[in-house]
Design an enzyme around this catalytic site. Structure first.
Site, PDB file in Angstrom:
ATOM      1  N   GLU A   1       7.783   5.504  -2.887  1.00  0.00           N
ATOM      2  CA  GLU A   1       7.793   5.748  -4.325  1.00  0.00           C
ATOM      3  C   GLU A   1       7.611   7.242  -4.530  1.00  0.00           C
ATOM      4  O   GLU A   1       6.639   7.826  -4.028  1.00  0.00           O
ATOM      5  CB  GLU A   1       6.678   4.933  -5.003  1.00  0.00           C
TER       6      GLU A   1
ATOM      7  N   ASP B   1       8.973  -1.024   3.084  1.00  0.00           N
ATOM      8  CA  ASP B   1       8.211  -0.209   2.138  1.00  0.00           C
ATOM      9  C   ASP B   1       7.083   0.544   2.831  1.00  0.00           C
ATOM     10  O   ASP B   1       6.370  -0.022   3.661  1.00  0.00           O
ATOM     11  CB  ASP B   1       7.573  -1.126   1.084  1.00  0.00           C
TER      12      ASP B   1
ATOM     13  N   ASP C   1       6.433  -3.984  -0.612  1.00  0.00           N
ATOM     14  CA  ASP C   1       4.982  -4.142  -0.741  1.00  0.00           C
ATOM     15  C   ASP C   1       4.663  -5.123  -1.870  1.00  0.00           C
ATOM     16  O   ASP C   1       3.496  -5.442  -2.112  1.00  0.00           O
ATOM     17  CB  ASP C   1       4.264  -2.798  -0.900  1.00  0.00           C
TER      18      ASP C   1
ATOM     19  N   LYS D   1      11.242   2.974   2.555  1.00  0.00           N
ATOM     20  CA  LYS D   1      11.288   3.256   1.112  1.00  0.00           C
ATOM     21  C   LYS D   1       9.934   3.807   0.682  1.00  0.00           C
ATOM     22  O   LYS D   1       8.907   3.278   1.100  1.00  0.00           O
ATOM     23  CB  LYS D   1      11.609   1.989   0.316  1.00  0.00           C
TER      24      LYS D   1
ATOM     25  N   GLU E   1      13.579   1.467 -10.864  1.00  0.00           N
ATOM     26  CA  GLU E   1      12.957   0.239 -11.379  1.00  0.00           C
ATOM     27  C   GLU E   1      12.601   0.395 -12.854  1.00  0.00           C
ATOM     28  O   GLU E   1      11.987   1.399 -13.251  1.00  0.00           O
ATOM     29  CB  GLU E   1      11.694  -0.089 -10.565  1.00  0.00           C
TER      30      GLU E   1
HETATM   31  O1  KIV Z   1       8.080  -4.079  -3.249  1.00  0.00           O
HETATM   32  C1  KIV Z   1       9.165  -4.472  -3.692  1.00  0.00           C
HETATM   33  O2  KIV Z   1       9.532  -5.640  -3.575  1.00  0.00           O
HETATM   34  C2  KIV Z   1      10.003  -3.517  -4.378  1.00  0.00           C
HETATM   35  C3  KIV Z   1      11.099  -4.079  -5.215  1.00  0.00           C
HETATM   36  C4  KIV Z   1      10.525  -4.495  -6.499  1.00  0.00           C
HETATM   37  C5  KIV Z   1      12.221  -3.157  -5.356  1.00  0.00           C
HETATM   38  O3  KIV Z   1       9.767  -2.350  -4.337  1.00  0.00           O
END
Ligand code: KIV
Length: 276
Positions: free
Chosen positions: A126, A95, A56, A124, A193
Site C-alpha cells: 500500500e 500482500d 492481507d 503488493k 481501491e
Molecule cells: O487484501 C486484499 O485482499 C486486497 C484486495 C482487497 C485488493 O488488498
C-alpha cells in the site's frame, strides 16, 4: 526440472507480467481474485482467473479480525505456500502486511520471504509518495511490485474508516500523480481501491502499466474482488462494489466462472457497484 521451459509450450501458458501488460494493450480485461488455501486456489485457477492475490484481507475473512492490521509476514507466507500449490495458470501476488515495509531494507527482507518461502511472483504494498524509494529499491533487485492506492486498508485507523478516496479534484489528481511516480519507480501494476470512476479512468489512461480496480469503476484494465465476498460466505454488510456471484450458480466453480466471464465482457462492475 525446467518446468518453466516446458510450460512455455502449453496451449494456455501461465500468466506472467508480460501477459498482463499485453492484456492492457489489447484491451482484454484482467480477472483477479484473492485466495488463501490450495483447494480454493485450484478452483479460482480452473475458472480462468489471471491473477490471484494472497491478500492481507485474510486477517478479516480467515482470522476474523476487524481490520488487516494484525496480519504478519509469517501469516502471508503460510497461506501463500498453500495457494501456490493450487495454481497452474494464474499469476501469484502476495500482500506485504502492515509495517513489513517501513524502510527499503525491511521491505526487501519481507519481499524475499514472500517470494522464496511463499512462492509469490510479485508483492503488493500500500503506497503513495512515501513508498517511491521502497519501490525503487525493490525494483532495483528485480522484485515485481504492485502498488495499492486509493483506500489503503492498513491505514484505516489513520483515515478513520473504510471510505471512498479521491472524491475531491485535488486529491484525485494527487493520487494519479503518485501512481505515475510509483510506476516510474518500477511498479509493474497499480491497484486502486474505492475511488470514483473518473479516477480509475484517468489512472488507466495515464499509466502504461495495468491498473486493477476494486470499487474503481468500469474503465480500469482489470477487476479484483475478495473470494469469500463473491461466494457469499462473508457475513454481515459487504462493500458496495461486491456482487454475489454464487446467486444463480449451483457450485463455487460455476460462480467463479461467472465472475471471470462478467469481467471479460465488462458486465461487472455495473453502475450500482461504482462510486462517483
Ligand atoms: O487484501 C486484499 O485482499 C486486497 C484486495 C482487497 C485488493 O488488498
Amino acid at each position: 526440472m525446467y518446468t518453466q521451459l516446458e510450460q512455455r509450450g502449453m496451449v494456455e501458458p501461465p500468466v506472467n507480467v508480460g501477459t498482463l501488460s499485453k492484456m492492457k494493450q489489447d484491451g482484454k480485461p484482467i480477472a483477479c481474485l484473492t485466495a488463501y488455501d490450495a483447494s480454493y486456489a485450484a478452483l479460482v485457477d480452473a475458472a480462468g482467473t489471471d491473477l490471484v492475490l494472497v491478500g492481507d484481507s485474510l486477517g478479516m475473512v480467515i482470522q476474523g479480525h476487524d481490520t488487516t492490521v494484525p496480519v504478519t509476514v509469517d501469516n502471508i507466507v503460510y497461506h501463500c505456500r498453500a495457494v501456490a500449490k493450487g495454481l497452474r495458470h494464474a499469476f501469484l501476488v502476495a500482500d506485504m502486511p502492515f509495517m513489513s515495509y517501513a524502510n527499503p531494507d525491511q521491505a526487501l527482507d519481507s519481499a524475499v520471504r514472500l517470494m522464496q518461502e511463499g512462492g509469490a511472483m510479485m508483492i503488493k504494498l500500500e503506497g503513495g509518495e512515501g513508498q517511491v524509494e521502497i519501490v525503487e529499491h525493490l525494483a532495483r533487485h528485480d522484485i515485481p511490485v504492485c502498488a495499492h492506492l486509493g483506500l489503503k486498508p492498513q491505514s484505516v485507523h489513520k483515515i478513520g474508516g473504510f471510505k471512498v478516496q479521491g472524491r475531491e479534484p485535488d486529491k484525485a489528481r494527487e493520487m494519479v500523480d503518485s501512481a505515475i511516480r510509483l510506476q516510474n519507480a518500477g511498479a509493474d501494476i497499480v491497484l486502486l481501491e474505492c475511488v470514483p470512476n473518473e479516477v480509475g479512468k484517468a489512472a488507466t489512461e495515464e499509466l502504461d502499466v495495468p491498473v486493477i480496480g476494486i470499487g474503481a469503476g468500469p474503465h480500469v484494465d482489470g477487476q479484483i474482488l475478495v473470494l469469500y465476498d463473491i461466494l457469499d460466505i462473508t457475513q454481515g454488510r459487504t462493500p458496495r462494489f461486491v456482487r454475489n456471484f454464487q446467486q444463480g450458480n449451483d457450485s463455487p466453480l460455476a460462480a467463479l466462472q461467472a465472475f471471470v466471464a462478467a469481467v471479460r465482457n465488462r458486465e461487472y462492475p455495473a453502475p450500482e457497484h461504482c462510486f462517483s
